[in-house]
Write a protein that holds these residues in place. Structure first.
Motif, mmCIF file in Angstrom:
data_model
loop_
_atom_site.group_PDB
_atom_site.id
_atom_site.type_symbol
_atom_site.label_atom_id
_atom_site.label_comp_id
_atom_site.label_asym_id
_atom_site.label_seq_id
_atom_site.Cartn_x
_atom_site.Cartn_y
_atom_site.Cartn_z
ATOM 1 N N VAL A 36 68.972 55.968 93.831
ATOM 2 C CA VAL A 36 68.326 56.477 92.616
ATOM 3 C C VAL A 36 68.966 57.806 92.223
ATOM 4 C CG1 VAL A 36 66.110 55.338 92.915
ATOM 5 C CG2 VAL A 36 66.489 57.520 94.007
ATOM 6 N N PRO A 37 68.944 58.126 90.928
ATOM 7 C CA PRO A 37 69.519 59.403 90.494
ATOM 8 C C PRO A 37 68.655 60.573 90.958
ATOM 9 C CG PRO A 37 68.566 58.221 88.632
ATOM 10 C CD PRO A 37 68.485 57.313 89.817
ATOM 11 N N VAL A 43 61.979 61.766 92.674
ATOM 12 C CA VAL A 43 62.922 62.414 93.590
ATOM 13 C C VAL A 43 62.768 63.937 93.503
ATOM 14 C CG1 VAL A 43 65.363 62.769 94.148
ATOM 15 C CG2 VAL A 43 64.553 60.497 93.529
ATOM 16 N N VAL A 44 62.605 64.464 92.304
ATOM 17 C CA VAL A 44 62.448 65.911 92.116
ATOM 18 C C VAL A 44 61.199 66.416 92.835
ATOM 19 C CG1 VAL A 44 62.026 67.718 90.399
ATOM 20 C CG2 VAL A 44 63.740 65.957 89.959
ATOM 21 N N LYS A 71 72.652 62.133 98.535
ATOM 22 C CA LYS A 71 72.310 60.735 98.258
ATOM 23 C C LYS A 71 70.803 60.558 98.351
ATOM 24 C CE LYS A 71 73.654 56.084 99.699
ATOM 25 N NZ LYS A 71 74.455 55.321 100.647
ATOM 26 N N ALA A 72 70.248 59.771 97.446
ATOM 27 C CA ALA A 72 68.827 59.427 97.488
ATOM 28 C C ALA A 72 68.694 57.916 97.322
ATOM 29 C CB ALA A 72 68.070 60.146 96.381
ATOM 30 N N VAL A 73 68.030 57.292 98.278
ATOM 31 C CA VAL A 73 67.839 55.844 98.267
ATOM 32 C C VAL A 73 66.345 55.550 98.253
ATOM 33 C CG1 VAL A 73 68.169 53.711 99.593
ATOM 34 C CG2 VAL A 73 69.986 55.412 99.508
ATOM 35 N N LYS A 74 65.950 54.620 97.401
ATOM 36 C CA LYS A 74 64.552 54.218 97.281
ATOM 37 C C LYS A 74 64.378 52.866 97.952
ATOM 38 C CE LYS A 74 61.159 53.298 93.649
ATOM 39 N NZ LYS A 74 60.977 53.311 92.183
ATOM 40 N N ARG A 75 63.403 52.779 98.857
ATOM 41 C CA ARG A 75 63.069 51.512 99.520
ATOM 42 C C ARG A 75 61.642 51.164 99.146
ATOM 43 N NH1 ARG A 75 64.844 52.197 105.712
ATOM 44 N NH2 ARG A 75 64.318 50.002 105.719
ATOM 45 N N TYR A 82 61.590 57.082 100.384
ATOM 46 C CA TYR A 82 62.838 57.664 99.922
ATOM 47 C C TYR A 82 63.611 58.166 101.129
ATOM 48 C CZ TYR A 82 61.444 57.408 95.068
ATOM 49 O OH TYR A 82 61.083 56.945 93.829
ATOM 50 N N GLN A 83 64.885 57.806 101.185
ATOM 51 C CA GLN A 83 65.782 58.306 102.220
ATOM 52 C C GLN A 83 66.771 59.225 101.526
ATOM 53 O OE1 GLN A 83 67.265 54.659 103.922
ATOM 54 N NE2 GLN A 83 65.636 54.668 105.434
#
Length: 137
Positions: A36-37, A43-44, A71-75, A82-83
């Motif tokens: 994700v951005p 994320v913010v 890097k931000a990853v959404k599961r 969020y990782q």
């Protein structure tokens, strides 16, 4: 209409499907996993939570601040996770200070890379750090 001989087969099929569905709901299968951005609103807010939580738990005399998110990853499962991989640096602010501070230079310079896994329910503003690993750079 169901014929007499098909009744037990139909019942067996229904029971089998229910057992399979209940087993699947107990397993953690990820429905979606994608990057994700960093500008994403969730994320913010997650980054704000991570910074505050990290500074509370860290034994350093000074606060740390995020330099950049690598890097931000959404599961997505039954919740959001969020990782996040990010860089943080020590600031000139002591723990009691809450203002935006510049970064430390010289002998007190410290930069770390961190990985966080965060349980997030954004609509309730609920966050929980599931995993954290930070290393000096």
């Amino acid at each position: 209409m169901v014929r007499p001989r098909q009744g037990p087969r139909l019942l067996l099929a229904v029971v089998g499907a229910l057992v399979a569905l209940s087993y699947q709901s107990k397993r953690k299968s990820f429905v979606l996993v994608y990057e994700v951005p960093v500008s994403d609103p969730v994320v913010v807010t997650t980054m704000d939570f991570l910074t505050e939580d990290f500074n509370k738990k860290n034994e350093d005399l000074y606060n740390f601040r995020i330099v950049r998110v690598l890097k931000a990853v959404k599961r997505t499962t039954d919740h959001l996770e969020y990782q996040v991989n990010l860089e943080m640096r020590r600031t000139t602010c002591l723990k009691s200070e809450l203002t935006n501070c510049s970064f430390q230079e010289g002998k007190l310079y410290k930069k770390i890379n961190c990985y966080f896994s965060v349980f997030v329910i954004p609509w309730f503003e609920k966050y929980k750090v599931l995993a954290q690993n930070c290393t000096d750079v």
